[in-house]
Design an enzyme around this catalytic site. Structure first.
Site, PDB file in Angstrom:
ATOM      1  CG  HIS A  77      -1.817   1.155   1.367  1.00 39.63           C
ATOM      2  ND1 HIS A  77      -3.125   1.146   0.926  1.00 39.63           N
ATOM      3  CD2 HIS A  77      -1.606   2.390   1.896  1.00 39.63           C
ATOM      4  CE1 HIS A  77      -3.684   2.327   1.177  1.00 39.63           C
ATOM      5  NE2 HIS A  77      -2.784   3.099   1.770  1.00 39.63           N
ATOM      6  CD  GLU A  78       1.697   3.532   3.811  1.00 40.57           C
ATOM      7  OE1 GLU A  78       1.842   4.601   3.183  1.00 40.57           O
ATOM      8  OE2 GLU A  78       0.728   3.318   4.572  1.00 40.57           O
TER       9      GLU A  78
ATOM     10  CG  HIS B  55       0.472   6.381  -0.461  1.00 38.48           C
ATOM     11  ND1 HIS B  55      -0.539   7.156  -0.972  1.00 38.48           N
ATOM     12  CD2 HIS B  55      -0.076   5.699   0.586  1.00 38.48           C
ATOM     13  CE1 HIS B  55      -1.653   6.953  -0.273  1.00 38.48           C
ATOM     14  NE2 HIS B  55      -1.404   6.062   0.672  1.00 38.48           N
TER      15      HIS B  55
END
Lengths: 498, 498
Positions: A265-266, A269
């Site tokens: 997920h990160e 980003h």
């Protein structure tokens, strides 16, 4: 002599502010990962000092005339967009009188402190006075910014997180979701119950192996460790700036999946930040990420679209077996895939799966909008909250701890933030769909651990645009249409009923 | 209304500058320990931006009138000293015209770059033109600051590192050393040769065990890990600020002693910072460490006086055996002690022992003073350097790589820095001597691993004084007399010939 003297002065000014913001993000990363426990006090003063300097620069008396003058100069599209973002920054910074800013900061901090007591005690009444005071100030902020931005009070608050975001565009999209979700969730749970149960993945999973696997996965997705790091923090995040991205996670030796999916997920980003415009535009407002919706779309595209796919399960299964020295049917792709997409009704947003998550968000969005617009009183929040959970998810929270007290957002002053989560999820589905249609190798690539086709499409169509366009225009340019809930619905039907 | 309005305004201003300096020290620590390799460019801009803001604050047009006005206000001794330090900061920041500052920065960076080529090539002529340009600018700086400070040109440069330091006080001290050192070194080497040779300490020494041992030693000396860390960097240092001290080291698996002694050295710096005035004075100039001489005295006091003593060898021997799972005569206190104080003539300052080190410094001090004062030309530096080594150490460098090209200082613009090393070593001896006389438990405490008696004396007599006094007055208050080379000489005679 330059042809755009006022604009050029503004660029120099914003470049300086950007350098200070970058320094702040290093301080913030350090605070979460490295700073010794006793060092909070001087750090708070450093942060306040640097934020104060940036605020002074952004509200300097000559800034407005410069913005006005620059608007009369001949600017190309990137410069025009940059000037639009500069003005937006300036409005948000200069709109509020200093005493309101102070009162808001104090009310946020006071309310959050009471909330930290009230939540475990499931005692909404305890936090109600502080929350009323805070909401009153938030509405004052919204009212003032609404006048300056020429939008509604809710949109003015939303604009702080999602520039140019408008409730009028969110409402029909959320109406669509709300129309099909309750029935769909029932169908999915029925279908799931009709299949054999999943097999457990049992540990322990040593931290060092989880870390090595996380780094390997980040590299597979395209993370460049010459310009970034992976560390540990209590709350995982992606910090830093495009030249130096700092991802964090938190390891649990009994459950590798939390850190594993968190890192993916990160990294979504992070890849967005890496791909933002470089060179001249990097330190300028137009070079920044577009807003929370696109940012969340990039993390969810990696986590939910790419890395909960059958293709990814096939790629990752042997890596997991090697990393942890495990084996058997539980570690076969089919079991991993089905575990990764299990659905369950629950009270807690942050534990929700892809299917039920939008229900959590829609409930909050409807409520915060009504509260901000004065159509509802805070005293009625717990009852309205529980009614929403009954209607959309068919469950009723037993108390406010797992009900309206669960999230920090409102109690810390973040009103207008919640819709960005689900708008991000829907945008992710629409972008992943478009990427797959533009390049037939996207999904097969994921199956080989080759994310280059996906990343190339994202770089070209999303990352490299920075804040050139509104989220809506960006999505339309990339996929041929604005946000379309039918694409998200189709994705859910395919994955969960297909 | 305050009775000291101008002074109070200055305190607020310097408090802000201090917060920015602290932020800079976090950025600098991060750069040396954590920052990914590709992130140098944005970091350089962050640092330049924050330094620029501090320079603007320190050279603001209203600062001089405020300093003048504050001088007429009724100030207590701490405020008076604080104002003196503020004025000193202001003079150093405002004395130079901007074009000289720019030219100097460029010349420093250019000369250092050529030096990085010239040193391995042992080619002094290659760097001579850049060094001539740089020295010319350094002399301009010295001349301007000399007029502002009312001191000689050399003292003006020295003042940048050692506030209120004066060559007139250094010369007799160094004359004394120069008088006895050449003969003394011969005596020590003869005495050493007459004893049986040391036994080798053979590894490997795993990094994790070295690190655990380093942390344990830091705790023994008094390092507070709630307010500090130990990490790894290429060049070891002690960074951060009193609330958050960041010590670094560098491990070699074949030789534990380099990191071990380095950690003890840096911990001496750290303990000084920890002990500086807290509360109101912490962020003020008077709350800062006094200067390079006292700082170096604190690291050398721990490394050379306390931790190369017989008492410490007795305390640490069993810890080393436990840490590395070793044993035998090599790991007995006597062998450890004698290894720790071995003496050897050599060309390289940073490899020198306690006895020969002052010779390296005196040579450099005499030469830089003559060059700054125009009594010598740079063309003559290599010959003069080698003559100095022959006279003081009885050896002649085979080339300039191990001769006048070995240190970065002059080539990076640091003129007036060298004497602080040996003044620090002599100050350390005098303070350790006074501490032992004031509290008879200092040396026995070290033998038990109890540094509290030593630290209590340092806290009371040195650390807590910040920059209240000049180095000379501080030493006189603490030990009853100004710097006395006889104390250092007595220490050397006792340790090496006793």
């Amino acid at each position: 002599m330059t042809a755009t003297p006022a604009y050029d002065l503004l660029e120099a000014r914003f470049r300086k502010m950007n350098a200070i913001s970058e320094a702040l993000s290093v301080l913030s990363w350090d605070m979460a990962t490295m700073m010794p426990e006793g060092a909070a006090e001087p750090r708070a003063e450093q942060v306040a000092t640097l934020k104060g300097i940036n605020h002074e620069l952004l509200t300097a008396p000559d800034l407005e005339p410069l913005l006005d003058q620059a608007a009369t100069e001949a600017l190309d599209p990137w410069r025009t967009a940059n000037l639009r973002e500069m003005r937006r920054d300036w409005i948000h910074a200069s709109a509020l009188p200093a005493d309101l800013v102070d009162a808001l900061a104090r009310a946020e901090s006071a309310c959050e402190m009471v909330w930290r007591q009230a939540r475990p005690a499931a005692d909404f009444k305890q936090v109600l006075p502080a929350l009323k005071l805070l909401l009153g100030l938030v509405r004052d902020v919204g009212q003032i910014k609404a006048e300056r931005l020429g939008v509604s009070i809710y949109d003015a608050l939303l604009d702080q997180y999602e520039p140019l975001g408008r409730a009028a565009e969110i409402d029909p999209v959320f109406d669509h979701l709300e129309g099909f979700l309750p029935g769909f969730i029932g169908e999915v749970l029925d279908a799931q119950a009709s299949r054999p149960p999943f097999l457990d993945l049992s540990g322990p999973f040593p931290v060092e192996r989880q870390k090595a696997l996380g780094i390997r996965m980040m590299e597979v997705l395209g993370f460049d460790f010459r310009h970034g790091r992976l560390d540990v923090s209590h709350h995982p995040f992606c910090g830093g700036y495009p030249g130096d991205i700092r991802v964090t996670t938190r390891y649990n030796e009994d459950d590798f999946a939390s850190a594993f999916m968190g890192v993916l997920h990160e990294t979504g980003h992070a890849l967005y930040e890496f791909g933002l415009p470089s060179g001249h535009w990097r330190p300028q407002p137009v070079g920044r990420a577009r807003g929370m919706v696109v940012h969340e779309s990039q993390s969810l595209l990696m986590e939910m679209q790419a890395c909960r796919s059958r293709e990814f399960a096939g790629f990752v299964a042997p890596l997991l077996r090697d990393s942890f020295g495990v084996g058997g049917a539980a570690w076969e792709p089919d079991n991993l895939y089905r575990r990764g997409i299990r659905v369950k009704r629950g009270f807690i947003r942050v534990e929700a799966d892809e299917v039920t998550y939008p229900a959590h968000v829609i409930i909050r969005y409807r409520l915060e909008k009504a509260l901000i617009e004065g159509r509802m009183e805070l005293d009625d929040l717990p009852a309205a909250w529980n009614e929403g959970y009954g209607r959309l998810l068919g469950i009723t929270p037993p108390d406010d701890r797992v009900g309206c007290l669960q999230d920090i957002h409102w109690f810390g002053g973040a009103w207008g933030y919640f819709p960005t989560y689900t708008l991000g999820a829907m945008t992710a589905a629409q972008l992943f769909d478009a990427a797959g249609k533009a390049d037939a190798d996207v999904a097969p690539g994921i199956g080989r651990g080759d994310f280059k086709p996906l990343l190339a499409w994202l770089r070209a169509n999303i990352h490299s645009k920075g804040s050139l366009l509104s989220t809506s225009d960006l999505l339309t340019q990339a996929t041929g249409r604005p946000l379309d809930p039918a694409v998200f619905e189709a994705h859910l039907r395919r994955r969960y009923l297909g």
